[in-house]
Design a protein around this motif. Structure first.
Motif, PDB file in Angstrom:
ATOM      1  N   ASP A 135       0.846  -1.184   0.000  1.00  0.00           N
ATOM      2  CA  ASP A 135       0.000   0.000   0.000  1.00  0.00           C
ATOM      3  C   ASP A 135       0.884   1.237   0.000  1.00  0.00           C
ATOM      4  O   ASP A 135       1.978   1.241   0.577  1.00  0.00           O
ATOM      5  CB  ASP A 135      -0.910   0.005   1.226  1.00  0.00           C
ATOM      6  N   LEU A 136       0.414   2.278  -0.634  1.00  0.00           N
ATOM      7  CA  LEU A 136       1.164   3.520  -0.676  1.00  0.00           C
ATOM      8  C   LEU A 136       1.225   4.124   0.718  1.00  0.00           C
ATOM      9  O   LEU A 136       0.206   4.314   1.375  1.00  0.00           O
ATOM     10  CB  LEU A 136       0.496   4.497  -1.644  1.00  0.00           C
ATOM     11  N   GLY A 137       2.437   4.427   1.180  1.00  0.00           N
ATOM     12  CA  GLY A 137       2.602   5.036   2.490  1.00  0.00           C
ATOM     13  C   GLY A 137       2.676   4.043   3.630  1.00  0.00           C
ATOM     14  O   GLY A 137       2.966   4.408   4.767  1.00  0.00           O
ATOM     15  N   ASN A 138       2.369   2.766   3.342  1.00  0.00           N
ATOM     16  CA  ASN A 138       2.444   1.730   4.368  1.00  0.00           C
ATOM     17  C   ASN A 138       2.802   0.417   3.679  1.00  0.00           C
ATOM     18  O   ASN A 138       1.955  -0.431   3.448  1.00  0.00           O
ATOM     19  CB  ASN A 138       1.118   1.606   5.114  1.00  0.00           C
ATOM     20  N   THR A 139       4.069   0.255   3.345  1.00  0.00           N
ATOM     21  CA  THR A 139       4.502  -0.873   2.530  1.00  0.00           C
ATOM     22  C   THR A 139       4.390  -2.207   3.259  1.00  0.00           C
ATOM     23  O   THR A 139       4.498  -3.262   2.628  1.00  0.00           O
ATOM     24  CB  THR A 139       5.956  -0.665   2.067  1.00  0.00           C
ATOM     25  N   ASP A 140       4.161  -2.179   4.574  1.00  0.00           N
ATOM     26  CA  ASP A 140       3.961  -3.432   5.306  1.00  0.00           C
ATOM     27  C   ASP A 140       2.548  -3.976   5.125  1.00  0.00           C
ATOM     28  O   ASP A 140       2.270  -5.132   5.451  1.00  0.00           O
ATOM     29  CB  ASP A 140       4.227  -3.226   6.807  1.00  0.00           C
ATOM     30  N   ASN A 141       1.659  -3.133   4.608  1.00  0.00           N
ATOM     31  CA  ASN A 141       0.265  -3.505   4.410  1.00  0.00           C
ATOM     32  C   ASN A 141       0.026  -3.853   2.942  1.00  0.00           C
ATOM     33  O   ASN A 141       0.277  -3.041   2.054  1.00  0.00           O
ATOM     34  CB  ASN A 141      -0.656  -2.350   4.816  1.00  0.00           C
ATOM     35  N   LEU A 142      -0.447  -5.071   2.668  1.00  0.00           N
ATOM     36  CA  LEU A 142      -0.725  -5.478   1.300  1.00  0.00           C
ATOM     37  C   LEU A 142      -2.164  -5.155   0.928  1.00  0.00           C
ATOM     38  O   LEU A 142      -3.083  -5.382   1.725  1.00  0.00           O
ATOM     39  CB  LEU A 142      -0.481  -6.981   1.130  1.00  0.00           C
ATOM     40  N   VAL A 143      -2.335  -4.641  -0.284  1.00  0.00           N
ATOM     41  CA  VAL A 143      -3.668  -4.316  -0.792  1.00  0.00           C
ATOM     42  C   VAL A 143      -3.825  -4.954  -2.169  1.00  0.00           C
ATOM     43  O   VAL A 143      -2.847  -5.415  -2.776  1.00  0.00           O
ATOM     44  CB  VAL A 143      -3.888  -2.789  -0.886  1.00  0.00           C
ATOM     45  N   THR A 144      -5.040  -4.980  -2.661  1.00  0.00           N
ATOM     46  CA  THR A 144      -5.319  -5.567  -3.966  1.00  0.00           C
ATOM     47  C   THR A 144      -5.313  -4.500  -5.049  1.00  0.00           C
ATOM     48  O   THR A 144      -5.924  -3.434  -4.894  1.00  0.00           O
ATOM     49  CB  THR A 144      -6.679  -6.281  -3.963  1.00  0.00           C
ATOM     50  N   TYR A 145      -4.629  -4.793  -6.124  1.00  0.00           N
ATOM     51  CA  TYR A 145      -4.632  -3.948  -7.321  1.00  0.00           C
ATOM     52  C   TYR A 145      -5.282  -4.743  -8.448  1.00  0.00           C
ATOM     53  O   TYR A 145      -5.195  -5.980  -8.483  1.00  0.00           O
ATOM     54  CB  TYR A 145      -3.209  -3.565  -7.732  1.00  0.00           C
ATOM     55  N   ARG A 146      -5.906  -4.048  -9.371  1.00  0.00           N
ATOM     56  CA  ARG A 146      -6.498  -4.723 -10.522  1.00  0.00           C
ATOM     57  C   ARG A 146      -6.095  -3.991 -11.798  1.00  0.00           C
ATOM     58  O   ARG A 146      -5.960  -2.758 -11.816  1.00  0.00           O
ATOM     59  CB  ARG A 146      -8.022  -4.790 -10.407  1.00  0.00           C
ATOM     60  N   VAL A 147      -5.889  -4.758 -12.847  1.00  0.00           N
ATOM     61  CA  VAL A 147      -5.563  -4.215 -14.163  1.00  0.00           C
ATOM     62  C   VAL A 147      -6.725  -4.538 -15.084  1.00  0.00           C
ATOM     63  O   VAL A 147      -7.087  -5.708 -15.252  1.00  0.00           O
ATOM     64  CB  VAL A 147      -4.256  -4.809 -14.710  1.00  0.00           C
ATOM     65  N   GLN A 148      -7.319  -3.517 -15.671  1.00  0.00           N
ATOM     66  CA  GLN A 148      -8.535  -3.707 -16.466  1.00  0.00           C
ATOM     67  C   GLN A 148      -8.526  -2.808 -17.688  1.00  0.00           C
ATOM     68  O   GLN A 148      -7.630  -1.970 -17.868  1.00  0.00           O
ATOM     69  CB  GLN A 148      -9.756  -3.380 -15.609  1.00  0.00           C
ATOM     70  N   ARG A 179       2.324   5.926 -12.005  1.00  0.00           N
ATOM     71  CA  ARG A 179       2.341   7.117 -11.151  1.00  0.00           C
ATOM     72  C   ARG A 179       3.606   7.105 -10.288  1.00  0.00           C
ATOM     73  O   ARG A 179       3.988   6.084  -9.730  1.00  0.00           O
ATOM     74  CB  ARG A 179       1.089   7.138 -10.286  1.00  0.00           C
ATOM     75  N   ARG A 180       4.275   8.242 -10.174  1.00  0.00           N
ATOM     76  CA  ARG A 180       5.577   8.298  -9.511  1.00  0.00           C
ATOM     77  C   ARG A 180       5.554   7.701  -8.113  1.00  0.00           C
ATOM     78  O   ARG A 180       6.484   6.999  -7.717  1.00  0.00           O
ATOM     79  CB  ARG A 180       6.066   9.742  -9.432  1.00  0.00           C
ATOM     80  N   GLU A 181       4.498   7.966  -7.364  1.00  0.00           N
ATOM     81  CA  GLU A 181       4.443   7.505  -5.984  1.00  0.00           C
ATOM     82  C   GLU A 181       4.450   5.979  -5.881  1.00  0.00           C
ATOM     83  O   GLU A 181       4.815   5.422  -4.845  1.00  0.00           O
ATOM     84  CB  GLU A 181       3.178   8.038  -5.285  1.00  0.00           C
ATOM     85  N   TYR A 182       4.043   5.304  -6.962  1.00  0.00           N
ATOM     86  CA  TYR A 182       3.906   3.849  -6.929  1.00  0.00           C
ATOM     87  C   TYR A 182       5.080   3.125  -7.586  1.00  0.00           C
ATOM     88  O   TYR A 182       5.055   1.905  -7.686  1.00  0.00           O
ATOM     89  CB  TYR A 182       2.608   3.438  -7.628  1.00  0.00           C
ATOM     90  N   ARG A 183       6.076   3.844  -8.001  1.00  0.00           N
ATOM     91  CA  ARG A 183       7.200   3.188  -8.659  1.00  0.00           C
ATOM     92  C   ARG A 183       8.054   2.429  -7.658  1.00  0.00           C
ATOM     93  O   ARG A 183       8.122   2.773  -6.488  1.00  0.00           O
ATOM     94  CB  ARG A 183       8.027   4.219  -9.424  1.00  0.00           C
ATOM     95  N   GLY A 184       8.691   1.368  -8.142  1.00  0.00           N
ATOM     96  CA  GLY A 184       9.492   0.525  -7.277  1.00  0.00           C
ATOM     97  C   GLY A 184       8.686  -0.506  -6.515  1.00  0.00           C
ATOM     98  O   GLY A 184       9.212  -1.182  -5.631  1.00  0.00           O
ATOM     99  N   MET A 185       7.399  -0.630  -6.864  1.00  0.00           N
ATOM    100  CA  MET A 185       6.509  -1.560  -6.168  1.00  0.00           C
ATOM    101  C   MET A 185       6.080  -2.729  -7.053  1.00  0.00           C
ATOM    102  O   MET A 185       5.183  -3.485  -6.709  1.00  0.00           O
ATOM    103  CB  MET A 185       5.282  -0.800  -5.647  1.00  0.00           C
ATOM    104  N   GLY A 186       6.685  -2.850  -8.225  1.00  0.00           N
ATOM    105  CA  GLY A 186       6.372  -3.963  -9.117  1.00  0.00           C
ATOM    106  C   GLY A 186       5.138  -3.765  -9.977  1.00  0.00           C
ATOM    107  O   GLY A 186       4.679  -4.719 -10.618  1.00  0.00           O
ATOM    108  N   ILE A 187       4.614  -2.543 -10.034  1.00  0.00           N
ATOM    109  CA  ILE A 187       3.383  -2.287 -10.801  1.00  0.00           C
ATOM    110  C   ILE A 187       3.613  -2.531 -12.293  1.00  0.00           C
ATOM    111  O   ILE A 187       2.774  -3.139 -12.980  1.00  0.00           O
ATOM    112  CB  ILE A 187       2.884  -0.856 -10.564  1.00  0.00           C
ATOM    113  N   CYS A 188       4.735  -2.067 -12.808  1.00  0.00           N
ATOM    114  CA  CYS A 188       5.021  -2.213 -14.241  1.00  0.00           C
ATOM    115  C   CYS A 188       5.045  -3.691 -14.638  1.00  0.00           C
ATOM    116  O   CYS A 188       4.436  -4.093 -15.642  1.00  0.00           O
ATOM    117  CB  CYS A 188       6.353  -1.543 -14.576  1.00  0.00           C
ATOM    118  N   ARG A 189       5.722  -4.513 -13.854  1.00  0.00           N
ATOM    119  CA  ARG A 189       5.786  -5.944 -14.151  1.00  0.00           C
ATOM    120  C   ARG A 189       4.388  -6.559 -14.149  1.00  0.00           C
ATOM    121  O   ARG A 189       4.044  -7.346 -15.047  1.00  0.00           O
ATOM    122  CB  ARG A 189       6.654  -6.647 -13.115  1.00  0.00           C
ATOM    123  N   GLU A 190       3.567  -6.205 -13.173  1.00  0.00           N
ATOM    124  CA  GLU A 190       2.224  -6.781 -13.087  1.00  0.00           C
ATOM    125  C   GLU A 190       1.352  -6.332 -14.257  1.00  0.00           C
ATOM    126  O   GLU A 190       0.542  -7.113 -14.771  1.00  0.00           O
ATOM    127  CB  GLU A 190       1.569  -6.398 -11.759  1.00  0.00           C
TER     128      GLU A 190
END
Length: 237
Positions: free
Chosen positions: A22-35, A157-168
């Motif tokens: 999760d943004l701002g709390n990387t210890d917390n996992l959240v669900t993302y969806r690509v649509q 989005r810059r804030e989400y980079r380095g979190m594996g979003i591009c790969r997913e």
């Protein structure tokens, strides 16, 4: 013949869901969806690419696209053409309408109907350079396909980079391609970050050329920060 999205495939579709920090709390996992991107978010996606792509993608920066009124107008028109193909992917975090990432996709055939005529010399320089890669490495012949999924830009989005979003987001192409009966996805990746994400997603390196060598061939990108551009492909199994 121009490829069209099959009417038997619902639109929009959620193609991929994954757990991520999760943004701002990387210890917390959240669900993302690509649509699929829907028309009510077309304007928002244009703004997303203006904010998180145009001044960062190596070739656009080298050509000064954002500072040239004609080039900027024409690249926005090109983005909107891509949206109209109903293949552009958007990433959302569950419970939020904020665009986390976007990927402009299309299905390319040997007719290359995706090659658009533009007035801007700067934008045309990007288009012709990419077509040089296509002419040099024959994706169709090498893989024995008559069509494949390709892309014209990805922006996280810059804030989400380095979190594996591009790969997913790249992995989301797999179920999409299977649904459309496509055996391959192939893209020209211009930045080191995108190339690394593609490699992690299983894309193979088909062809690489340095920007220094491209300049010798007449495809110049002044002061470009990327070392090379690569054609990378993923066989859909």
């Amino acid at each position: 013949m121009t490829w069209e999205r099959p009417t038997t495939i619902p639109y929009p579709m959620v193609w991929h869901e994954f757990q991520g920090p999760d943004l701002g709390n990387t210890d917390n996992l959240v669900t993302y969806r690509v649509q699929d991107l829907t028309p009510n978010r077309f304007d928002d996606m244009v703004q997303h690419f203006l904010d998180h792509y145009l001044d960062e993608e190596p070739e656009c920066v080298a050509k000064g696209i954002s500072g040239d009124a004609l080039a900027k107008r024409e690249i926005i028109e090109y983005w909107r053409w891509c949206f109209g193909r109903r293949l552009t992917l958007v990433c959302y975090k569950d419970g939020s309408r904020e665009i986390v990432g976007g990927n402009l996709l299309n299905v390319r055939t040997a007719a290359r109907e995706d090659v658009r005529k533009v007035e801007s010399e700067k934008l045309n320089g990007i288009f012709t350079s990419n077509e040089y890669l296509t002419d040099t490495f024959d994706v169709f012949g090498h893989y024995g396909v008559d069509k494949y999924c390709t892309a014209y830009g990805m922006a996280v989005r810059r804030e989400y980079r380095g979190m594996g979003i591009c790969r997913e987001m790249l992995l989301a192409r797999i179920p999409m391609c299977k649904a459309f009966g496509l055996a391959l996805t192939s893209t020209n990746f211009t930045s080191a970050g995108a190339q690394a994400a593609a490699a992690k997603a299983g894309f193979r390196n088909d062809f690489e050329i340095s920007y220094d060598d491209l300049a010798k061939l007449g495809y110049t990108f002044p002061n470009i920060t990327s070392r090379s551009t690569k054609v990378m492909s993923l066989i859909i199994k």
